[in-house]
Scaffold this motif. Structure first.
Motif, PDB file in Angstrom:
ATOM      1  N   TRP A   1       0.922  -1.266   0.036  1.00  0.00           N
ATOM      2  CA  TRP A   1       0.117   0.023  -0.067  1.00  0.00           C
ATOM      3  C   TRP A   1       0.970   1.232   0.053  1.00  0.00           C
ATOM      4  CZ3 TRP A   1       0.597   3.135   4.208  1.00  0.00           C
ATOM      5  CH2 TRP A   1       1.160   2.661   5.337  1.00  0.00           C
ATOM      6  N   LEU A   2       2.130   1.121   0.376  1.00  0.00           N
ATOM      7  CA  LEU A   2       3.043   2.299   0.550  1.00  0.00           C
ATOM      8  C   LEU A   2       3.047   3.073  -1.002  1.00  0.00           C
ATOM      9  CD1 LEU A   2       5.938   1.129   2.552  1.00  0.00           C
ATOM     10  CD2 LEU A   2       4.060   2.533   3.322  1.00  0.00           C
ATOM     11  N   SER A   3       3.155   2.459  -1.950  1.00  0.00           N
ATOM     12  CA  SER A   3       3.462   2.982  -3.301  1.00  0.00           C
ATOM     13  C   SER A   3       1.964   3.901  -3.642  1.00  0.00           C
ATOM     14  CB  SER A   3       3.670   1.922  -4.385  1.00  0.00           C
ATOM     15  OG  SER A   3       2.783   1.036  -4.413  1.00  0.00           O
ATOM     16  N   GLY A   4       0.905   3.437  -3.044  1.00  0.00           N
ATOM     17  CA  GLY A   4      -0.295   4.212  -3.467  1.00  0.00           C
ATOM     18  C   GLY A   4      -0.410   5.630  -2.634  1.00  0.00           C
ATOM     19  N   LEU A   5       0.480   5.902  -1.744  1.00  0.00           N
ATOM     20  CA  LEU A   5       0.446   7.120  -0.755  1.00  0.00           C
ATOM     21  C   LEU A   5       0.219   8.272  -1.816  1.00  0.00           C
ATOM     22  CD1 LEU A   5       2.600   6.328   2.358  1.00  0.00           C
ATOM     23  CD2 LEU A   5      -0.141   6.374   2.130  1.00  0.00           C
ATOM     24  N   PRO A   6      -0.657   9.235  -1.538  1.00  0.00           N
ATOM     25  CA  PRO A   6      -0.544  10.604  -2.454  1.00  0.00           C
ATOM     26  C   PRO A   6       0.842  11.193  -2.463  1.00  0.00           C
ATOM     27  CG  PRO A   6      -1.687  10.931  -0.573  1.00  0.00           C
ATOM     28  CD  PRO A   6      -1.189   9.574  -0.338  1.00  0.00           C
ATOM     29  N   ALA A   7       1.084  11.750  -3.911  1.00  0.00           N
ATOM     30  CA  ALA A   7       2.324  12.680  -3.823  1.00  0.00           C
ATOM     31  C   ALA A   7       2.074  13.940  -3.268  1.00  0.00           C
ATOM     32  CB  ALA A   7       2.659  12.959  -5.420  1.00  0.00           C
ATOM     33  N   SER A   8       2.995  14.769  -3.081  1.00  0.00           N
ATOM     34  CA  SER A   8       2.967  16.045  -2.481  1.00  0.00           C
ATOM     35  C   SER A   8       3.852  16.967  -3.116  1.00  0.00           C
ATOM     36  CB  SER A   8       2.984  16.154  -0.964  1.00  0.00           C
ATOM     37  OG  SER A   8       4.574  15.652  -0.673  1.00  0.00           O
ATOM     38  N   ARG A   9       3.748  18.100  -3.131  1.00  0.00           N
ATOM     39  CA  ARG A   9       4.522  19.197  -3.873  1.00  0.00           C
ATOM     40  C   ARG A   9       5.042  20.397  -2.644  1.00  0.00           C
ATOM     41  NH1 ARG A   9       4.504  19.424  -9.242  1.00  0.00           N
ATOM     42  NH2 ARG A   9       3.059  18.106 -10.432  1.00  0.00           N
ATOM     43  N   PRO A  10       6.466  20.313  -2.560  1.00  0.00           N
ATOM     44  CA  PRO A  10       7.388  19.591  -3.209  1.00  0.00           C
ATOM     45  C   PRO A  10       7.397  17.875  -2.815  1.00  0.00           C
ATOM     46  CG  PRO A  10       8.495  21.410  -2.019  1.00  0.00           C
ATOM     47  CD  PRO A  10       7.027  21.377  -1.661  1.00  0.00           C
ATOM     48  N   PRO A  11       7.793  17.200  -3.277  1.00  0.00           N
ATOM     49  CA  PRO A  11       7.647  15.668  -2.933  1.00  0.00           C
ATOM     50  C   PRO A  11       8.054  15.427  -1.379  1.00  0.00           C
ATOM     51  CG  PRO A  11       9.405  16.023  -4.485  1.00  0.00           C
ATOM     52  CD  PRO A  11       8.645  17.296  -4.405  1.00  0.00           C
ATOM     53  N   HIS A  12       7.542  14.585  -0.883  1.00  0.00           N
ATOM     54  CA  HIS A  12       8.069  14.117   0.591  1.00  0.00           C
ATOM     55  C   HIS A  12       8.893  12.810   0.307  1.00  0.00           C
ATOM     56  CE1 HIS A  12       4.090  11.578   0.014  1.00  0.00           C
ATOM     57  NE2 HIS A  12       4.944  10.565   0.456  1.00  0.00           N
ATOM     58  N   HIS A  13       9.654  12.645   1.451  1.00  0.00           N
ATOM     59  CA  HIS A  13      10.389  11.674   1.464  1.00  0.00           C
ATOM     60  C   HIS A  13       9.862  10.483   2.132  1.00  0.00           C
ATOM     61  CE1 HIS A  13      14.214   9.498   1.232  1.00  0.00           C
ATOM     62  NE2 HIS A  13      14.557   9.586   2.259  1.00  0.00           N
ATOM     63  N   LEU A  14       9.898   9.252   1.735  1.00  0.00           N
ATOM     64  CA  LEU A  14       9.053   8.110   2.488  1.00  0.00           C
ATOM     65  C   LEU A  14      10.285   7.298   3.317  1.00  0.00           C
ATOM     66  CD1 LEU A  14       6.689   6.281   3.320  1.00  0.00           C
ATOM     67  CD2 LEU A  14       7.037   5.046   1.058  1.00  0.00           C
ATOM     68  N   VAL A  15       9.960   7.126   4.607  1.00  0.00           N
ATOM     69  CA  VAL A  15      10.930   6.276   5.370  1.00  0.00           C
ATOM     70  C   VAL A  15      10.241   5.246   6.120  1.00  0.00           C
ATOM     71  CG1 VAL A  15      12.605   6.610   7.172  1.00  0.00           C
ATOM     72  CG2 VAL A  15      12.370   8.492   5.538  1.00  0.00           C
ATOM     73  N   VAL A  16      10.813   4.209   6.294  1.00  0.00           N
ATOM     74  CA  VAL A  16      10.006   3.087   6.884  1.00  0.00           C
ATOM     75  C   VAL A  16      11.059   2.563   7.960  1.00  0.00           C
ATOM     76  CG1 VAL A  16       8.474   2.587   5.227  1.00  0.00           C
ATOM     77  CG2 VAL A  16      10.640   1.470   5.137  1.00  0.00           C
ATOM     78  N   GLY A  17      10.492   2.031   9.088  1.00  0.00           N
ATOM     79  CA  GLY A  17      11.176   1.400  10.193  1.00  0.00           C
ATOM     80  C   GLY A  17      10.427   0.215  10.991  1.00  0.00           C
ATOM     81  N   GLY A  18      11.427  -0.468  11.584  1.00  0.00           N
ATOM     82  CA  GLY A  18      10.663  -1.572  12.104  1.00  0.00           C
ATOM     83  C   GLY A  18      10.954  -2.975  11.625  1.00  0.00           C
ATOM     84  N   PRO A  19      11.033  -3.940  12.500  1.00  0.00           N
ATOM     85  CA  PRO A  19      11.447  -5.498  11.837  1.00  0.00           C
ATOM     86  C   PRO A  19      10.208  -5.974  11.070  1.00  0.00           C
ATOM     87  CG  PRO A  19      10.824  -5.490  13.923  1.00  0.00           C
ATOM     88  CD  PRO A  19      10.940  -3.979  13.965  1.00  0.00           C
ATOM     89  N   GLY A  20       9.288  -5.613  11.054  1.00  0.00           N
ATOM     90  CA  GLY A  20       7.965  -6.295  10.576  1.00  0.00           C
ATOM     91  C   GLY A  20       7.938  -6.086   8.977  1.00  0.00           C
ATOM     92  N   TRP A  21       8.525  -5.205   8.319  1.00  0.00           N
ATOM     93  CA  TRP A  21       8.448  -5.130   6.902  1.00  0.00           C
ATOM     94  C   TRP A  21       8.934  -6.201   5.936  1.00  0.00           C
ATOM     95  CZ3 TRP A  21       5.223  -1.600   5.613  1.00  0.00           C
ATOM     96  CH2 TRP A  21       5.004  -0.378   6.458  1.00  0.00           C
ATOM     97  N   ALA A  22       8.435  -6.470   4.998  1.00  0.00           N
ATOM     98  CA  ALA A  22       8.850  -7.281   4.120  1.00  0.00           C
ATOM     99  C   ALA A  22       9.916  -6.591   3.228  1.00  0.00           C
ATOM    100  CB  ALA A  22       7.655  -8.211   3.316  1.00  0.00           C
ATOM    101  N   ASP A  23      11.234  -6.589   3.460  1.00  0.00           N
ATOM    102  CA  ASP A  23      12.194  -5.733   2.878  1.00  0.00           C
ATOM    103  C   ASP A  23      12.268  -5.819   1.304  1.00  0.00           C
ATOM    104  OD1 ASP A  23      12.678  -4.598   5.078  1.00  0.00           O
ATOM    105  OD2 ASP A  23      14.562  -5.874   5.625  1.00  0.00           O
ATOM    106  N   ASP A  24      11.891  -7.113   0.933  1.00  0.00           N
ATOM    107  CA  ASP A  24      12.163  -7.400  -0.467  1.00  0.00           C
ATOM    108  C   ASP A  24      11.041  -6.911  -1.282  1.00  0.00           C
ATOM    109  OD1 ASP A  24      10.572  -9.077   0.505  1.00  0.00           O
ATOM    110  OD2 ASP A  24      10.652 -10.816  -0.790  1.00  0.00           O
ATOM    111  N   ARG A  25       9.907  -6.282  -0.725  1.00  0.00           N
ATOM    112  CA  ARG A  25       8.814  -5.859  -1.556  1.00  0.00           C
ATOM    113  C   ARG A  25       8.617  -4.322  -1.272  1.00  0.00           C
ATOM    114  NH1 ARG A  25       3.990  -8.031  -0.194  1.00  0.00           N
ATOM    115  NH2 ARG A  25       4.830  -9.257   1.669  1.00  0.00           N
ATOM    116  N   LEU A  26       9.603  -3.745  -0.463  1.00  0.00           N
ATOM    117  CA  LEU A  26       9.393  -2.360  -0.461  1.00  0.00           C
ATOM    118  C   LEU A  26       9.466  -1.518  -1.468  1.00  0.00           C
ATOM    119  CD1 LEU A  26      11.480  -1.861   2.836  1.00  0.00           C
ATOM    120  CD2 LEU A  26       9.090  -1.203   2.915  1.00  0.00           C
TER     121      LEU A  26
END
Length: 310
Positions: free
Chosen positions: A261-286
Protein backbone atom coordinates in the motif's frame (compact mmCIF):
# COMPACT_ATOMS: atom_id res chain seq x y z
CA UNK A 1 15.69 3.43 70.64
CA UNK A 2 14.30 2.39 74.05
CA UNK A 3 14.38 -1.40 73.52
CA UNK A 4 16.05 -3.96 75.77
CA UNK A 5 19.87 -4.11 75.64
CA UNK A 6 21.09 -6.08 72.65
CA UNK A 7 17.77 -5.94 70.82
CA UNK A 8 17.76 -4.49 67.28
CA UNK A 9 16.01 -1.13 67.02
CA UNK A 10 14.91 -1.89 63.45
CA UNK A 11 14.10 0.41 60.52
CA UNK A 12 10.86 2.02 59.47
CA UNK A 13 9.14 1.16 56.20
CA UNK A 14 10.27 4.51 54.75
CA UNK A 15 13.91 3.89 55.65
CA UNK A 16 13.84 0.38 54.17
CA UNK A 17 12.13 1.64 51.01
CA UNK A 18 14.89 4.22 50.54
CA UNK A 19 17.58 1.63 51.20
CA UNK A 20 16.18 -0.85 48.67
CA UNK A 21 15.13 1.73 46.08
CA UNK A 22 11.45 0.80 46.02
CA UNK A 23 8.30 2.64 47.03
CA UNK A 24 7.01 2.25 50.58
CA UNK A 25 3.68 1.19 49.06
CA UNK A 26 5.48 -1.70 47.35
CA UNK A 27 6.86 -2.92 50.69
CA UNK A 28 3.41 -2.75 52.26
CA UNK A 29 1.99 -4.72 49.32
CA UNK A 30 4.67 -7.39 49.69
CA UNK A 31 3.89 -7.62 53.41
CA UNK A 32 0.14 -7.84 52.84
CA UNK A 33 0.21 -10.26 49.89
CA UNK A 34 3.21 -12.45 50.62
CA UNK A 35 3.89 -12.07 54.34
CA UNK A 36 7.41 -10.75 53.84
CA UNK A 37 7.43 -7.73 56.13
CA UNK A 38 8.70 -6.32 59.41
CA UNK A 39 8.94 -8.84 62.24
CA UNK A 40 9.07 -6.67 65.35
CA UNK A 41 7.20 -3.76 66.84
CA UNK A 42 8.52 -0.57 68.34
CA UNK A 43 6.76 1.44 71.02
CA UNK A 44 3.11 1.75 70.05
CA UNK A 45 1.80 0.10 66.89
CA UNK A 46 4.68 0.82 64.50
CA UNK A 47 6.42 -2.22 63.04
CA UNK A 48 10.15 -2.26 62.36
CA UNK A 49 12.32 -4.19 59.91
CA UNK A 50 15.25 -6.08 61.40
CA UNK A 51 18.46 -6.84 59.52
CA UNK A 52 17.11 -10.36 58.85
CA UNK A 53 13.92 -8.87 57.39
CA UNK A 54 15.96 -6.63 55.11
CA UNK A 55 18.13 -9.53 54.00
CA UNK A 56 15.00 -11.46 53.01
CA UNK A 57 13.74 -8.45 51.04
CA UNK A 58 17.08 -8.13 49.25
CA UNK A 59 16.90 -11.81 48.32
CA UNK A 60 13.36 -11.32 47.04
CA UNK A 61 14.51 -8.40 44.89
CA UNK A 62 17.35 -10.45 43.40
CA UNK A 63 14.99 -13.27 42.52
CA UNK A 64 12.48 -10.89 40.94
CA UNK A 65 15.28 -9.41 38.86
CA UNK A 66 16.25 -12.94 37.87
CA UNK A 67 12.74 -13.42 36.53
CA UNK A 68 10.80 -15.06 39.37
CA UNK A 69 7.20 -13.94 40.00
CA UNK A 70 6.97 -11.89 43.23
CA UNK A 71 5.01 -14.57 45.10
CA UNK A 72 7.55 -17.26 44.24
CA UNK A 73 10.43 -14.96 45.14
CA UNK A 74 8.86 -14.15 48.51
CA UNK A 75 8.31 -17.83 49.35
CA UNK A 76 11.90 -18.69 48.47
CA UNK A 77 13.25 -15.80 50.52
CA UNK A 78 11.13 -16.75 53.53
CA UNK A 79 11.79 -20.51 53.40
CA UNK A 80 15.51 -20.76 52.64
CA UNK A 81 18.02 -21.06 55.49
CA UNK A 82 20.01 -17.85 56.11
CA UNK A 83 23.04 -17.53 53.86
CA UNK A 84 21.98 -20.24 51.41
CA UNK A 85 22.23 -19.24 47.72
CA UNK A 86 18.78 -18.92 46.23
CA UNK A 87 17.37 -19.55 42.78
CA UNK A 88 13.81 -19.25 41.51
CA UNK A 89 11.97 -22.49 42.18
CA UNK A 90 11.18 -24.83 39.33
CA UNK A 91 13.65 -23.35 36.87
CA UNK A 92 17.16 -24.16 35.83
CA UNK A 93 19.92 -21.63 36.29
CA UNK A 94 19.07 -18.70 34.08
CA UNK A 95 16.08 -20.50 32.58
CA UNK A 96 13.57 -17.93 33.78
CA UNK A 97 15.87 -14.97 33.96
CA UNK A 98 15.10 -11.51 32.62
CA UNK A 99 18.19 -11.17 30.39
CA UNK A 100 19.77 -7.80 29.85
CA UNK A 101 22.76 -8.78 27.77
CA UNK A 102 26.39 -7.76 28.02
CA UNK A 103 25.47 -4.19 28.92
CA UNK A 104 24.42 -5.39 32.38
CA UNK A 105 27.97 -4.85 33.67
CA UNK A 106 29.35 -1.67 35.20
CA UNK A 107 27.44 1.54 36.00
CA UNK A 108 25.17 1.21 32.95
CA UNK A 109 24.37 -2.35 33.98
CA UNK A 110 23.39 -1.16 37.45
CA UNK A 111 20.86 1.21 35.88
CA UNK A 112 19.47 -1.56 33.69
CA UNK A 113 19.13 -3.86 36.69
CA UNK A 114 17.52 -1.09 38.70
CA UNK A 115 14.90 -0.33 36.05
CA UNK A 116 14.25 -4.05 35.47
CA UNK A 117 13.86 -4.60 39.21
CA UNK A 118 11.43 -1.68 39.52
CA UNK A 119 9.47 -2.91 36.50
CA UNK A 120 9.15 -6.43 37.90
CA UNK A 121 7.96 -4.94 41.20
CA UNK A 122 5.46 -2.68 39.35
CA UNK A 123 7.09 0.26 41.12
CA UNK A 124 6.08 3.16 38.86
CA UNK A 125 7.71 5.98 40.89
CA UNK A 126 11.13 4.32 40.74
CA UNK A 127 10.70 3.57 37.02
CA UNK A 128 9.76 7.19 36.32
CA UNK A 129 12.79 8.48 38.21
CA UNK A 130 15.15 6.10 36.40
CA UNK A 131 13.84 6.95 32.94
CA UNK A 132 13.74 10.69 33.58
CA UNK A 133 17.31 10.63 34.88
CA UNK A 134 18.57 8.76 31.81
CA UNK A 135 16.70 10.99 29.36
CA UNK A 136 17.91 14.18 31.02
CA UNK A 137 21.50 13.03 31.27
CA UNK A 138 22.02 11.07 28.05
CA UNK A 139 19.32 12.24 25.63
CA UNK A 140 16.63 10.15 24.01
CA UNK A 141 18.70 8.04 21.60
CA UNK A 142 21.32 6.93 24.11
CA UNK A 143 18.80 6.35 26.91
CA UNK A 144 16.63 4.33 24.53
CA UNK A 145 19.47 2.17 23.25
CA UNK A 146 21.39 1.64 26.49
CA UNK A 147 18.62 1.48 29.09
CA UNK A 148 15.12 1.08 27.65
CA UNK A 149 15.79 -1.48 24.92
CA UNK A 150 17.73 -3.93 27.14
CA UNK A 151 14.98 -3.90 29.76
CA UNK A 152 12.14 -4.22 27.22
CA UNK A 153 14.04 -7.00 25.46
CA UNK A 154 14.46 -8.90 28.71
CA UNK A 155 10.80 -8.57 29.62
CA UNK A 156 9.78 -9.60 26.10
CA UNK A 157 11.92 -12.72 26.23
CA UNK A 158 10.48 -13.70 29.59
CA UNK A 159 6.96 -13.22 28.26
CA UNK A 160 7.75 -15.32 25.19
CA UNK A 161 9.13 -18.11 27.40
CA UNK A 162 6.52 -18.11 30.17
CA UNK A 163 3.51 -16.03 29.12
CA UNK A 164 4.07 -13.84 32.18
CA UNK A 165 4.90 -10.14 32.55
CA UNK A 166 2.12 -8.64 30.44
CA UNK A 167 1.34 -6.34 33.37
CA UNK A 168 5.02 -5.46 33.70
CA UNK A 169 5.38 -4.56 30.03
CA UNK A 170 2.18 -2.50 30.01
CA UNK A 171 3.11 -0.46 33.07
CA UNK A 172 6.66 0.14 31.85
CA UNK A 173 5.32 1.21 28.45
CA UNK A 174 2.94 3.64 30.15
CA UNK A 175 5.82 5.09 32.17
CA UNK A 176 7.97 5.43 29.05
CA UNK A 177 5.21 7.15 27.10
CA UNK A 178 4.75 9.66 29.91
CA UNK A 179 8.46 10.40 30.20
CA UNK A 180 8.93 10.73 26.44
CA UNK A 181 5.96 13.11 26.29
CA UNK A 182 7.82 15.39 28.72
CA UNK A 183 10.50 16.11 26.12
CA UNK A 184 9.50 19.64 25.01
CA UNK A 185 8.60 20.40 21.42
CA UNK A 186 11.09 22.75 19.73
CA UNK A 187 9.88 26.38 20.01
CA UNK A 188 11.56 27.31 16.72
CA UNK A 189 12.01 24.07 14.73
CA UNK A 190 14.48 23.74 11.90
CA UNK A 191 11.75 22.52 9.51
CA UNK A 192 8.88 24.62 8.26
CA UNK A 193 6.97 21.65 6.82
CA UNK A 194 6.08 18.85 9.22
CA UNK A 195 7.31 15.29 9.42
CA UNK A 196 4.50 12.75 9.80
CA UNK A 197 5.05 9.73 12.05
CA UNK A 198 2.61 6.82 11.92
CA UNK A 199 2.25 3.12 12.58
CA UNK A 200 1.19 0.83 9.76
CA UNK A 201 -2.49 -0.16 9.62
CA UNK A 202 -3.34 -2.48 12.55
CA UNK A 203 0.14 -1.99 14.07
CA UNK A 204 -0.37 -1.39 17.79
CA UNK A 205 3.27 -1.20 18.92
CA UNK A 206 3.66 2.57 18.87
CA UNK A 207 6.26 3.12 21.62
CA UNK A 208 9.26 3.34 19.22
CA UNK A 209 7.45 6.05 17.25
CA UNK A 210 7.00 8.11 20.42
CA UNK A 211 10.72 7.70 21.08
CA UNK A 212 11.44 8.93 17.55
CA UNK A 213 9.24 12.01 18.04
CA UNK A 214 11.06 12.87 21.28
CA UNK A 215 14.48 12.33 19.68
CA UNK A 216 13.52 14.59 16.75
CA UNK A 217 12.39 17.27 19.23
CA UNK A 218 15.83 17.12 20.85
CA UNK A 219 17.29 17.68 17.37
CA UNK A 220 15.04 20.74 16.98
CA UNK A 221 12.84 19.10 14.36
CA UNK A 222 9.04 19.22 14.66
CA UNK A 223 7.03 16.08 13.96
CA UNK A 224 3.33 15.20 13.96
CA UNK A 225 2.62 11.81 15.49
CA UNK A 226 -0.53 10.05 14.29
CA UNK A 227 -0.13 7.07 16.62
CA UNK A 228 -0.98 3.38 16.34
CA UNK A 229 -3.12 1.60 13.74
CA UNK A 230 -3.28 4.43 11.22
CA UNK A 231 -5.55 3.46 8.30
CA UNK A 232 -4.15 4.05 4.82
CA UNK A 233 -6.90 6.55 4.04
CA UNK A 234 -6.17 8.51 7.21
CA UNK A 235 -2.44 8.71 6.46
CA UNK A 236 -3.20 9.74 2.86
CA UNK A 237 -5.52 12.49 4.11
CA UNK A 238 -2.86 13.75 6.52
CA UNK A 239 -0.33 13.93 3.68
CA UNK A 240 -2.74 15.98 1.57
CA UNK A 241 -3.53 18.32 4.46
CA UNK A 242 0.01 19.00 5.66
CA UNK A 243 2.34 18.60 2.68
CA UNK A 244 5.03 17.05 4.86
CA UNK A 245 8.77 16.98 4.32
CA UNK A 246 8.80 13.29 5.19
CA UNK A 247 6.51 10.43 6.17
CA UNK A 248 7.78 7.76 8.56
CA UNK A 249 5.84 4.48 8.94
CA UNK A 250 6.58 1.83 11.60
CA UNK A 251 5.86 -1.92 11.46
CA UNK A 252 6.77 -4.09 14.45
CA UNK A 253 5.34 -7.45 13.39
CA UNK A 254 5.19 -9.32 10.10
CA UNK A 255 1.38 -9.26 10.12
CA UNK A 256 1.51 -5.48 9.59
CA UNK A 257 4.56 -5.43 7.32
CA UNK A 258 2.98 -5.84 3.88
CA UNK A 259 4.33 -2.75 2.06
CA UNK A 260 2.12 -3.01 -1.03
CA UNK A 261 0.00 0.00 0.00
CA UNK A 262 2.96 2.37 0.45
CA UNK A 263 3.33 3.04 -3.28
CA UNK A 264 -0.28 4.26 -3.37
CA UNK A 265 0.24 7.10 -0.91
CA UNK A 266 -0.49 10.47 -2.52
CA UNK A 267 2.30 12.66 -3.84
CA UNK A 268 2.91 16.12 -2.45
CA UNK A 269 4.53 19.26 -3.78
CA UNK A 270 7.40 19.49 -3.11
CA UNK A 271 7.61 15.70 -2.94
CA UNK A 272 7.91 14.13 0.49
CA UNK A 273 10.49 11.54 1.50
CA UNK A 274 9.12 8.12 2.56
CA UNK A 275 10.99 6.39 5.41
CA UNK A 276 10.07 3.05 6.99
CA UNK A 277 11.34 1.40 10.16
CA UNK A 278 10.72 -1.66 12.29
CA UNK A 279 11.40 -5.40 11.94
CA UNK A 280 7.98 -6.21 10.48
CA UNK A 281 8.48 -4.98 6.91
CA UNK A 282 8.92 -7.39 4.02
CA UNK A 283 12.11 -5.71 2.81
CA UNK A 284 12.18 -7.43 -0.57
CA UNK A 285 8.82 -5.84 -1.48
CA UNK A 286 9.41 -2.28 -0.31
CA UNK A 287 8.85 0.32 -3.06
CA UNK A 288 11.93 1.95 -4.52
CA UNK A 289 10.78 5.28 -3.15
CA UNK A 290 11.07 4.09 0.47
CA UNK A 291 14.21 4.48 2.57
CA UNK A 292 14.69 1.70 5.13
CA UNK A 293 16.22 2.64 8.50
CA UNK A 294 17.41 0.10 11.01
CA UNK A 295 17.78 2.04 14.26
CA UNK A 296 16.48 5.05 16.16
CA UNK A 297 19.73 6.93 15.53
CA UNK A 298 19.53 6.18 11.80
CA UNK A 299 15.92 7.36 11.66
CA UNK A 300 16.79 10.61 13.44
CA UNK A 301 19.76 11.23 11.17
CA UNK A 302 17.73 10.62 8.02
CA UNK A 303 14.72 12.67 9.06
CA UNK A 304 16.68 15.64 10.42
CA UNK A 305 18.38 16.03 7.06
CA UNK A 306 15.17 15.83 5.03
CA UNK A 307 14.18 19.48 5.47
CA UNK A 308 17.45 20.58 3.83
CA UNK A 309 16.60 18.75 0.59
CA UNK A 310 13.56 20.78 -0.35
Amino acid sequence: MGGPPGQEAGLSVGAVAQRLGVAAATLRTWDRRYGIGPSRRSTGTHRRYTSADITRLEVMQRLILAGAPPGEAARAALDAPPGEPLKPRGHGAGGNRVPVGAAAQGPEGAEIRGLARAAMALDAPVMIDAVRTALGRDGVVQAWNELVVPVLDGIGRKHAATGDCVDVEHLLSTVLLGCLAEVPSPPQPRNTRPILLACAPEEQHSLPVYALKAALAEANVAATLLGARVPVRALAAAIRRTGPNAVFVWSQITETGDPSWLSGLPASRPPHHLVVGGPGWADDRLPASATRVGSLAEAVAGLTSVYERF
